[in-house]
Write an enzyme that holds these catalytic residues in place. Structure first.
Site, PDB file in Angstrom:
ATOM      1  N   THR A  87       0.801  -1.240  -0.145  1.00  0.00           N
ATOM      2  CA  THR A  87       0.073   0.046  -0.101  1.00  0.00           C
ATOM      3  C   THR A  87       0.984   1.134  -0.167  1.00  0.00           C
ATOM      4  O   THR A  87       1.610   1.362   0.823  1.00  0.00           O
ATOM      5  CB  THR A  87      -0.877   0.075   1.213  1.00  0.00           C
ATOM      6  OG1 THR A  87      -1.610  -1.082   1.437  1.00  0.00           O
ATOM      7  CG2 THR A  87      -1.686   1.272   1.278  1.00  0.00           C
ATOM      8  N   LYS A 162      -7.947   1.059  -2.745  1.00  0.00           N
ATOM      9  CA  LYS A 162      -7.305   0.616  -1.218  1.00  0.00           C
ATOM     10  C   LYS A 162      -7.614   1.803  -0.279  1.00  0.00           C
ATOM     11  O   LYS A 162      -8.082   1.416   0.826  1.00  0.00           O
ATOM     12  CB  LYS A 162      -5.964   0.165  -1.383  1.00  0.00           C
ATOM     13  CG  LYS A 162      -5.403  -0.026  -0.108  1.00  0.00           C
ATOM     14  CD  LYS A 162      -5.645  -1.365   0.381  1.00  0.00           C
ATOM     15  CE  LYS A 162      -4.966  -1.593   1.911  1.00  0.00           C
ATOM     16  NZ  LYS A 162      -5.253  -2.435   2.536  1.00  0.00           N
ATOM     17  N   LYS A 237      -1.290   5.011   8.716  1.00  0.00           N
ATOM     18  CA  LYS A 237      -0.594   5.237   7.352  1.00  0.00           C
ATOM     19  C   LYS A 237      -1.736   5.501   6.293  1.00  0.00           C
ATOM     20  O   LYS A 237      -1.527   6.272   5.488  1.00  0.00           O
ATOM     21  CB  LYS A 237       0.512   4.090   7.079  1.00  0.00           C
ATOM     22  CG  LYS A 237       0.921   3.990   5.758  1.00  0.00           C
ATOM     23  CD  LYS A 237       1.486   2.536   5.444  1.00  0.00           C
ATOM     24  CE  LYS A 237       1.638   2.325   3.955  1.00  0.00           C
ATOM     25  NZ  LYS A 237       2.257   1.099   3.411  1.00  0.00           N
TER      26      LYS A 237
HETATM   27  P1  NAD Z   1       6.206  -5.761   7.150  1.00  0.00           P
HETATM   28  O1  NAD Z   1       6.913  -4.346   7.873  1.00  0.00           O
HETATM   29  O2  NAD Z   1       6.102  -6.978   8.062  1.00  0.00           O
HETATM   30  O3  NAD Z   1       6.979  -6.237   5.877  1.00  0.00           O
HETATM   31  C1  NAD Z   1       7.784  -5.431   4.845  1.00  0.00           C
HETATM   32  C2  NAD Z   1       8.972  -5.879   4.589  1.00  0.00           C
HETATM   33  O4  NAD Z   1       9.718  -5.225   3.640  1.00  0.00           O
HETATM   34  C3  NAD Z   1       9.774  -6.169   5.862  1.00  0.00           C
HETATM   35  O5  NAD Z   1      10.211  -7.283   6.072  1.00  0.00           O
HETATM   36  C4  NAD Z   1      11.100  -5.299   5.499  1.00  0.00           C
HETATM   37  O6  NAD Z   1      12.365  -5.641   5.984  1.00  0.00           O
HETATM   38  C5  NAD Z   1      11.205  -5.139   3.869  1.00  0.00           C
HETATM   39  N1  NAD Z   1      12.032  -4.138   3.261  1.00  0.00           N
HETATM   40  C6  NAD Z   1      11.703  -2.907   3.665  1.00  0.00           C
HETATM   41  N2  NAD Z   1      12.545  -2.164   2.693  1.00  0.00           N
HETATM   42  C7  NAD Z   1      13.071  -2.948   1.829  1.00  0.00           C
HETATM   43  C8  NAD Z   1      14.157  -2.789   0.930  1.00  0.00           C
HETATM   44  N3  NAD Z   1      14.583  -1.788   0.306  1.00  0.00           N
HETATM   45  N4  NAD Z   1      14.322  -4.007   0.258  1.00  0.00           N
HETATM   46  C9  NAD Z   1      13.581  -5.269   0.525  1.00  0.00           C
HETATM   47  N5  NAD Z   1      13.169  -5.579   1.519  1.00  0.00           N
HETATM   48  C10 NAD Z   1      12.914  -4.412   2.153  1.00  0.00           C
HETATM   49  O7  NAD Z   1       4.863  -5.116   6.747  1.00  0.00           O
HETATM   50  P2  NAD Z   1       3.731  -6.006   6.164  1.00  0.00           P
HETATM   51  O8  NAD Z   1       2.646  -6.137   7.149  1.00  0.00           O
HETATM   52  O9  NAD Z   1       4.156  -7.415   5.612  1.00  0.00           O
HETATM   53  O10 NAD Z   1       2.935  -5.105   4.855  1.00  0.00           O
HETATM   54  C11 NAD Z   1       3.584  -4.982   3.726  1.00  0.00           C
HETATM   55  C12 NAD Z   1       2.650  -3.865   2.891  1.00  0.00           C
HETATM   56  O11 NAD Z   1       1.147  -4.689   2.791  1.00  0.00           O
HETATM   57  C13 NAD Z   1       2.538  -2.724   3.579  1.00  0.00           C
HETATM   58  O12 NAD Z   1       2.498  -1.559   2.583  1.00  0.00           O
HETATM   59  C14 NAD Z   1       1.139  -2.526   4.031  1.00  0.00           C
HETATM   60  O13 NAD Z   1       0.489  -1.305   4.298  1.00  0.00           O
HETATM   61  C15 NAD Z   1       0.392  -3.451   3.298  1.00  0.00           C
HETATM   62  N6  NAD Z   1      -0.706  -4.208   4.084  1.00  0.00           N
HETATM   63  C16 NAD Z   1      -0.670  -4.898   5.258  1.00  0.00           C
HETATM   64  C17 NAD Z   1      -1.563  -5.552   6.104  1.00  0.00           C
HETATM   65  C18 NAD Z   1      -1.438  -6.296   7.165  1.00  0.00           C
HETATM   66  O14 NAD Z   1      -2.378  -6.515   7.848  1.00  0.00           O
HETATM   67  N7  NAD Z   1      -0.178  -6.407   7.600  1.00  0.00           N
HETATM   68  C19 NAD Z   1      -2.957  -5.423   5.322  1.00  0.00           C
HETATM   69  C20 NAD Z   1      -3.002  -5.134   4.084  1.00  0.00           C
HETATM   70  C21 NAD Z   1      -1.975  -4.274   3.366  1.00  0.00           C
END
Ligand code: NAD
Length: 287
Positions: A87, A162, A237
């Site tokens: 997102t 979204k 966010k």
């Molecule tokens: P998270 O923080 O658990 O995962 C993100 C991952 O990206 C981390 O493991 C981090 O180390 C990695 N990362 C960051 N910068 C990086 C880079 N430059 N290169 C490689 N890896 C990198 O977050 P999440 O909960 O998995 O969410 C991911 C996305 O999904 C977000 O944009 C969030 O808004 C969206 N989202 C999350 C949920 C939820 O319930 N967690 C639901 C819908 C959407």
């Protein structure tokens, strides 16, 4: 199809594992987390993208997306597909899309709804922006990682869908919590309140499927001490992205602005690391 998966966090790791289970060859990379669930470990984002038919990103925000895009786009095979499931802001999506298309790639924004449970159980909903032919090529991937995929329009329209959805979600969760707080103060039993509202005109996903009051309705984070689920920080966010998009588009969503202000205060005061439904105990304690 050879797939690179970048961003193996709470959402990305199970999504990538579901692709492996379905028989895809998946190479993963994350700056923090090691690849697991049958993925081949890449040594860098570039290594996870070079020679792949498709690269999927699942990153925290638009800055991370642009950083990864700069590292991988010059090394991807012409004609390959870059799918961003994070997102992020509409502007970052469109800029990354332009960059990918200029390099001869296909680009899709495909943010998700359904949370960590949806990622694990492959029941996510994908909201998709991109060219029809690119979306058709990617459809088996969406069907593997989720249960529904809606092609919303051009690049950026997945992110637009979204943030509109989550603006409604943030506002209805606050309204549901305020209603429980008022019911408590009026001496109304929470179970009775749920029975009435969940089958009356006040029903919503926040009330019916994700009830913020513990011990009532289907199992939800409220029943697990408000462990996320969907964290208050992520809701803040998404509301911040929605308000930035509203300003750019000349809209003035008064309830959306208020919801953002409430989550801002909640996260600062008490909500860090908690589910976004923990607004209810916070309302009770803040008087
Ligand atoms: P998270 O923080 O658990 O995962 C993100 C991952 O990206 C981390 O493991 C981090 O180390 C990695 N990362 C960051 N910068 C990086 C880079 N430059 N290169 C490689 N890896 C990198 O977050 P999440 O909960 O998995 O969410 C991911 C996305 O999904 C977000 O944009 C969030 O808004 C969206 N989202 C999350 C949920 C939820 O319930 N967690 C639901 C819908 C959407």
């Amino acid at each position: 199809m050879k797939i690179g998966f970048i961003g193996l966090g709470q959402m990305g790791a199970p999504m990538a594992a579901n692709l492996v289970t379905a028989g895809f060859e998946v190479t993963g990379f994350d700056v923090v987390t090691a690849a697991s669930g049958g993925l081949r470990q890449a040594s860098s984002a570039k290594d996870a993208a070079q020679g792949m038919d498709c690269v999927i990103t699942m990153l925290p925000d638009g800055n991370a997306l642009q950083q990864v895009a700069n590292a991988i786009i010059p090394h991807m095979t012409k004609g390959a597909l870059l799918i961003d499931c994070s997102t992020v802001d509409v502007a970052a999506t469109r800029a990354t899309g332009d960059q990918a298309i200029a390099a001869g790639l296909g680009y899709i924004d495909a943010p998700v709804s359904g949370g960590i449970t949806g990622a694990i159980n492959a029941t996510l909903t994908f909201m998709i922006g991109g060219k029809g032919e690119d979306v058709s090529r990617a459809m088996t991937l969406f069907e593997t990682m989720g249960k529904k995929a809606v092609h919303c329009g051009d690049i950026g329209s997945g992110q637009s869908a979204k943030i509109c959805n989550n603006m409604i979600l943030g506002a209805t969760m606050i309204a549901t919590c305020e209603a429980f707080d008022l019911a408590d103060r009026l001496g109304l039993d929470r179970g009775k309140m749920f029975d009435v509202v969940s089958t009356s005109s006040g029903y919503s996903w926040s009330m019916n499927a994700y009830c913020p009051a513990p011990g009532i309705g289907p199992d939800s984070p409220a029943d697990h001490d408000y462990r996320p689920g969907f964290s208050a920080e992520l809701m803040l966010k998404d509301l911040s992205l929605a308000m930035a998009a509203a300003e750019n588009a000349g809209a003035n969503p008064k309830i959306g602005k208020t919801a953002k202000m409430i989550y801002d205060t909640f996260v600062q005061e008490n909500g860090k690391g908690k589910d976004f439904s923990a607004i209810l105990p916070w309302l009770k304690s803040s008087g």
